[in-house]
Motif scaffolding. Structure first.
Motif, PDB file in Angstrom:
ATOM      1  N   ALA A  21      36.864 -45.876  38.742  1.00 17.33           N
ATOM      2  CA  ALA A  21      35.426 -45.634  38.532  1.00 17.33           C
ATOM      3  C   ALA A  21      34.573 -46.893  38.451  1.00 17.33           C
ATOM      4  N   CYS A  22      35.208 -48.047  38.336  1.00 18.86           N
ATOM      5  CA  CYS A  22      34.415 -49.280  38.169  1.00 18.86           C
ATOM      6  C   CYS A  22      33.546 -49.521  39.406  1.00 18.86           C
ATOM      7  N   THR A  23      32.257 -49.712  39.168  1.00 23.07           N
ATOM      8  CA  THR A  23      31.329 -49.921  40.289  1.00 23.07           C
ATOM      9  C   THR A  23      31.156 -51.412  40.600  1.00 23.07           C
ATOM     10  N   GLU A  24      31.875 -52.249  39.858  1.00 21.48           N
ATOM     11  CA  GLU A  24      31.758 -53.709  39.998  1.00 21.48           C
ATOM     12  C   GLU A  24      30.330 -54.190  39.749  1.00 21.48           C
ATOM     13  N   CYS A  25      29.650 -53.506  38.855  1.00 26.77           N
ATOM     14  CA  CYS A  25      28.262 -53.885  38.560  1.00 26.77           C
ATOM     15  C   CYS A  25      28.188 -55.179  37.755  1.00 26.77           C
ATOM     16  N   ARG A  26      29.268 -55.520  37.063  1.00 29.11           N
ATOM     17  CA  ARG A  26      29.394 -56.767  36.300  1.00 29.11           C
ATOM     18  C   ARG A  26      28.508 -56.854  35.058  1.00 29.11           C
ATOM     19  N   GLU A  27      27.983 -55.742  34.628  1.00 26.32           N
ATOM     20  CA  GLU A  27      27.224 -55.761  33.375  1.00 26.32           C
ATOM     21  C   GLU A  27      28.116 -56.261  32.240  1.00 26.32           C
ATOM     22  N   CYS A  28      29.391 -55.887  32.294  1.00 22.43           N
ATOM     23  CA  CYS A  28      30.295 -56.205  31.192  1.00 22.43           C
ATOM     24  C   CYS A  28      30.531 -57.704  31.022  1.00 22.43           C
ATOM     25  N   LEU A  29      30.338 -58.460  32.089  1.00 16.92           N
ATOM     26  CA  LEU A  29      30.594 -59.901  31.965  1.00 16.92           C
ATOM     27  C   LEU A  29      29.669 -60.551  30.939  1.00 16.92           C
ATOM     28  N   ILE A  95      29.235 -51.381  26.917  1.00 12.03           N
ATOM     29  CA  ILE A  95      28.047 -51.643  27.746  1.00 12.03           C
ATOM     30  C   ILE A  95      28.208 -51.016  29.138  1.00 12.03           C
ATOM     31  N   CYS A  96      29.433 -50.719  29.507  1.00 15.50           N
ATOM     32  CA  CYS A  96      29.716 -50.257  30.876  1.00 15.50           C
ATOM     33  C   CYS A  96      28.856 -49.037  31.241  1.00 15.50           C
ATOM     34  N   PRO A  97      28.063 -49.119  32.299  1.00 13.97           N
ATOM     35  CA  PRO A  97      27.227 -47.980  32.682  1.00 13.97           C
ATOM     36  C   PRO A  97      28.041 -46.734  33.034  1.00 13.97           C
TER      37      PRO A  97
HETATM   38  S1  SF4 Z   1      30.449 -52.675  33.401  1.00 14.82           S
HETATM   39 FE1  SF4 Z   1      32.247 -53.768  34.124  1.00 14.82          FE
HETATM   40  S2  SF4 Z   1      33.919 -52.258  33.994  1.00 14.82           S
HETATM   41 FE2  SF4 Z   1      31.982 -51.099  33.873  1.00 14.82          FE
HETATM   42  S3  SF4 Z   1      31.546 -50.497  35.986  1.00 14.82           S
HETATM   43 FE3  SF4 Z   1      30.460 -52.429  35.622  1.00 14.82          FE
HETATM   44  S4  SF4 Z   1      31.896 -54.007  36.332  1.00 14.82           S
HETATM   45 FE4  SF4 Z   1      33.087 -52.125  36.074  1.00 14.82          FE
END
Ligand code: SF4
Ligand code: SF4
Lengths: 399, 232
Positions: A21-29, A95-97
């Motif tokens: 399911a990870c969208t690679e949005c990178r919010e978590c970084l 935080i992960c969307p």
């Molecule tokens: S917040 Fe991190 S783990 Fe969640 S979808 Fe985005 S990149 Fe993936």
């Protein structure tokens, strides 16, 4: 060397979906403490999940036709290092969307690496043997579990409705904290029981978190049966990691619902203050800042009760970290990574100390033995200084 | 060239299909979650999870600037897709004229939402690693797909009958030549590329978002005094 075992073998539907399911949005970084101190996106949550998806694709997906269902050992080792460097704080999942339950997922991916003989890392491998031998992960004599810290005159019953579990980290590494617990329990005055020092073994958390599940069932059964035989209805504990495992996983390893309830000590004490069973006599004319332990706030949602206890201290002004409650920042002690990736843990601990200093705190209040041990260690040789105290340790001085 | 395009469609459809089926098998054969708390089945929580999916509620909480772009992007993408259904039906039902009309405007908005998303990400200087290469490629790909679509609608219109004929013949497994307009060929090739490139989160993410809502409820259950604590 190559590996053929399916990577989804021991994962549930939800966990497989989460990996996909990870969208690679990178919010978590932006909230990951490991990223904060290493600045290495190659070990970040989306990269780890991508690596794991690649393992699945190479062994079970269309790619298996090309790769022959094999994954290179080097890739597995890189993944293992990345997943074991994590503190399992769960900030990424918060935080992960998409809401991936990372605090839960990382230990399960670690377990897969353990089953492949690649994880865990360094002396984490010794944990099962050490716990089997001594009943604790610190290789300390079980007979000395309580002796250095248990205060004189604590009335521990043989049988009681309430039981107190000190936990290994508190008993061996953060003794002022567990001593504070007992002093507060004595002041509340309800009868409580404890297992003997040789019987109060590890709750299983260090094994769970390092993916070494082999002994969990026997440890859990041993503890539950011991408390059951003492007629326990409520098991009190101050260690967030223990509480987490007890609430979420003990029923699974026990094979049925627990015969008693698990309660975090701040919940019990807040209730005692509400009901007038505990009086705080002395005030504290200070700014105090409370750090939410990851496994207490994000893990089991105990956020309000510690604050309720602190608000009951006359004169104390309570400050908040920028990130608090469910969004708190890991102090670096979690995930059994603090011994292996020591420098990361120290750097994270110092971020917490520095923010407490910037906010003008006179005291940094903690409620986790692992945080207590690591943040104290991080303060040595550090420019920022703030007195560190456990919440029950502080309370025990004021009652 | 046109004949080639007709025939490369099938292996690509097949690969996309197999990938989908494999993912479904992986998930279905795995064990369900053990020890789910009874609260997990509550309809109100499930419906709140569905709303989280439809409105990207979790993203709204963490990044509002990005949320509006992402939400509009997903919305316009889905509406544009629905609008395209008329290309695979010889006589579309009457209600479809509305979807076609909405799809038309959604198609125009789509590339703008993508540019906006990229803009928000790039402007977020606090975050050094704001976007992955894979995501840049994916959204650029969709942006070009959208732009070629818009160009076809407003500037170089291909013969709609031969487009339909081509699409329906593909589905009927008796492919005919596609219309010879270069723009259409590019648009169609981009669509095939997207099929291969479809990210795995399309199915996984909505289900996980719903599960996250259940988890949020579960975390409230360790209350003292009063509540049961044996969950998950
Ligand atoms: S917040 Fe991190 S783990 Fe969640 S979808 Fe985005 S990149 Fe993936
Ligand atoms: S659990 Fe914490 S340390 Fe691990 S990847 Fe997530 S945010 Fe980083």
């Amino acid at each position: 060397m190559t590996e053929r075992r399916p990577f989804t073998k021991d994962l549930s539907r939800k966990e497989i979906l989460e990996i996909k399911a990870c969208t690679e949005c990178r919010e978590c970084l932006s909230v990951c403490p490991v990223q904060e101190v290493t600045d290495n996106p190659a070990i970040s949550p989306p990269e780890r999940l991508k690596m794991y998806r690649e393992f699945i694709n190479r062994t079970e997906g269309l790619k298996a036709l090309v790769t022959g269902g094999e994954v290179d050992r080097k890739l597995l080792e890189d993944f293992t290092r990345a997943v074991f460097e994590c503190t399992t704080c769960g900030a990424c999942g918060e935080i992960c969307p998409v809401g991936i339950d990372t605090q839960r997922l990382w230990p399960l991916l670690r377990r897969e690496m353990v089953k492949r003989g690649i994880g865990p890392i360094g002396n984490q491998r010794d944990l099962p043997e050490v716990i089997r031998r001594t009943g604790n992960p610190y290789d300390q004599p079980p007979s000395e579990r309580y002796s250095p810290w248990i205060p004189e005159g604590i009335p521990v019953k043989n049988k009681a409705e309430i039981a107190y579990y000190a936990g290994c980290t508190g008993a061996y590494q953060a003794q002022p904290m567990v001593k504070g617990d007992l002093l507060v329990l004595r002041a509340i005055g309800e009868p409580f029981t404890m297992l003997g020092p040789e019987d109060e073994v590890c709750c299983g958390f260090p094994l769970f978190i390092t993916g070494q599940f082999q002994m969990l069932e026997s440890l859990v059964k041993r503890l539950i049966d011991a408390y059951r035989s003492r007629g326990v209805g409520i098991l009190l504990c101050s260690c967030p990691c223990c509480v987490n495992l007890m609430v979420r996983d003990w029923p699974r390893f026990y094979g049925s619902p627990l015969p008693f309830r698990i309660v975090h000590i701040t919940q019990y004490v807040a209730d005692a203050i509400r009901k007038g069973k505990l009086k705080i006599v002395d005030g504290l004319d200070e700014n105090i800042i409370y750090h939410d332990p990851c496994y207490l706030s994000r893990g089991v949602g105990v956020i309000e009760e510690p604050r309720e206890v602190l608000r009951a201290i006359p004169g104390a002004k309570i400050l908040e970290f920028d990130r608090h409650g469910r969004n708190s920042r890991c102090c670096g002690a979690g995930g059994a990574a603090r011994k292996i990736f020591h420098e990361n843990a120290i750097a994270m601990g110092r971020l917490t100390i520095d923010e407490a200093c910037e906010k003008g705190a006179d005291k940094l209040v903690l409620s986790c033995p692992a945080c207590y041990e690591k943040v104290n260690e991080a303060m040595k040789d550090h420019t920022g200084k703030v007195p560190i105290v456990d919440i029950m340790e502080l309370l025990s001085r004021l009652i | 060239m046109e004949a080639l395009i007709a025939y490369i469609s099938y292996p690509i459809f097949l690969v996309a299909y197999i990938k989908g089926v494999q993912n479904a098998i992986l998930v279905c054969r795995a064990s369900p979650e053990a020890h789910l708390h009874p609260e997990a089945g509550r309809l109100s929580i499930f419906l709140a999870g569905v709303l989280d999916v439809v409105f990207l509620g979790r993203l709204f909480k963490v990044n509002k600037a990005l949320w509006i772009g992402e939400w509009l992007f997903h919305l316009t993408f889905v509406l544009t897709l629905i609008g395209h259904l008329r290309f695979i039906l010889y006589s579309p039902p009457a209600w479809m004229s509305t979807t076609v009309c909405i799809g038309k405007y959604a198609g125009i908005l789509l590339p703008f939402t993508i540019v906006y998303i990229l803009f928000v990400r790039i402007m977020n200087r606090e975050r050094k690693h704001f976007i992955s290469i894979r995501n840049i490629m994916l959204i650029t790909h969709i942006c070009f797909l959208g732009l070629t679509g818009v160009l076809m609608r407003y500037m170089i219109r291909p013969d709609i009958i031969s487009v339909k004929h081509f699409m329906i013949s593909l589905l009927a497994l008796r492919p005919v030549m596609p219309p010879p307009e270069t723009l259409f060929i590019i648009h169609y090739l981009l669509f095939l590329g997207l099929l291969l490139y479809i990210p795995s989160h399309i199915i996984g993410a909505p289900l996980v978002i719903i599960a996250a809502r259940l988890r949020g409820e579960r975390a409230k259950l360790l209350h003292y005094p009063g509540r049961e604590t044996t969950y998950d």
